[in-house]
Design an enzyme around this catalytic site. Structure first.
Site, PDB file in Angstrom:
ATOM      1  N   TYR A 133      30.883  40.571  50.605  1.00  0.00           N
ATOM      2  CA  TYR A 133      30.802  40.928  49.189  1.00  0.00           C
ATOM      3  C   TYR A 133      29.372  41.292  48.804  1.00  0.00           C
ATOM      4  CZ  TYR A 133      31.216  40.626  44.124  1.00  0.00           C
ATOM      5  OH  TYR A 133      31.176  40.907  42.782  1.00  0.00           O
ATOM      6  N   LYS A 137      27.956  45.079  47.657  1.00  0.00           N
ATOM      7  CA  LYS A 137      27.357  45.338  46.346  1.00  0.00           C
ATOM      8  C   LYS A 137      25.904  45.784  46.473  1.00  0.00           C
ATOM      9  CE  LYS A 137      30.883  44.355  43.680  1.00  0.00           C
ATOM     10  NZ  LYS A 137      31.503  45.373  42.811  1.00  0.00           N
ATOM     11  N   VAL A 166      31.028  36.667  35.485  1.00  0.00           N
ATOM     12  CA  VAL A 166      31.751  37.124  34.301  1.00  0.00           C
ATOM     13  C   VAL A 166      33.073  36.371  34.212  1.00  0.00           C
ATOM     14  CG1 VAL A 166      32.674  39.129  33.080  1.00  0.00           C
ATOM     15  CG2 VAL A 166      30.700  39.399  34.604  1.00  0.00           C
ATOM     16  N   THR A 168      36.266  36.349  34.222  1.00  0.00           N
ATOM     17  CA  THR A 168      37.465  37.117  34.575  1.00  0.00           C
ATOM     18  C   THR A 168      38.247  36.326  35.621  1.00  0.00           C
ATOM     19  OG1 THR A 168      36.397  38.285  36.408  1.00  0.00           O
ATOM     20  CG2 THR A 168      36.189  39.275  34.212  1.00  0.00           C
TER      21      THR A 168
END
Length: 229
Positions: A133, A137, A166, A168
């Site tokens: 990840y 990014k 965030v 989410t």
């Protein structure tokens, strides 16, 4: 201005269209029933072609597609397997390249492209040790800068938002892990709370607007101060 929504999750796409319309805007979805997957070969080209056919010249593009590879085994260097590495890079990195390649020829002069990145792309942490990840990014930075340089003569801008944690569904682990919650003032010193989706959306709107007309190739942190550590 008309907002065109494309994605592989029809429910999220329809909710986005409804939110724009509820705010008094105009929006429509591109094949939300069948879904358009921009992470698959041909998907980005299909989305841009359908949007151009329905609306004409494109003035702004937002790439907001991403995944965590933790469920596939993403972790440290020696723990991360090929499946996690390949899938995370396909979704988080290759899809940005494909969308840039498809969108740039269709962009109007003075247009803007915004990509959602992550604070983990530049600042690692042991509680978030996911090499696939983080590297997917981090690899977005030279990609958006190369694109920004290529299209600058046309007045088109390309920028990256480096998002912190965030609130989410993808950050559910961090939201429920008591140890991580206790570290939030350290991780994000600008208030001991996660960023709201609206915080990211506000930065996106600014980068799409004429107010950011002199900003390109930039990495804009919206991370509650994560990058200050």
């Amino acid at each position: 201005m008309t907002v065109v929504v494309a994605g592989s999750d029809g429910g999220i796409g329809r909710a986005c269209v409804a939110a724009v319309e509820a705010a008094g805007g105009t929006a429509f979805g591109v094949d939300l029933a069948g879904g358009i997957d921009i992470t698959a070969p041909g998907g980005a080209e299909q989305a841009i072609a359908r949007a151009s056919a329905a609306h004409g010249t494109i003035s702004g593009v937002v790439h907001a597609v991403g995944m965590s590879g933790r469920s596939l085994g993403d972790g440290g260097i020696t723990a991360c397997g090929d499946e996690a590495w390949n899938e995370v890079h396909r979704v988080n990195h290759a899809s940005v390249f494909r969308l840039l390649r498809a969108a740039i020829p269709a962009m109007a002069e003075g247009g803007s492209i915004v990509v959602i990145g992550s604070a983990l792309g530049t600042s690692l942490d042991d509680d978030f040790r996911t090499v696939a990840y983080a590297s997917s990014k981090g690899a977005l930075i030279p990609l958006i800068r190369a694109a920004a340089r290529e299209v600058a003569p046309r007045g088109v801008r390309v920028n990256l938002i480096s998002a912190g944690l965030v609130a989410t569904p993808m950050s559910r682990r961090a939201q429920t892990d008591l140890a991580i919650q206790a570290r939030l003032p350290e991780l994000m010193p600008l208030g001991a709370d996660l960023c709201a989706p609206e915080d990211i959306a506000a930065a996106v709107l600014w980068l799409l607007s004429p107010a950011a007309r002199r900003t390109t190739g930039a990495v804009i942190p919206v991370d509650g101060g994560w990058h200050l550590r």
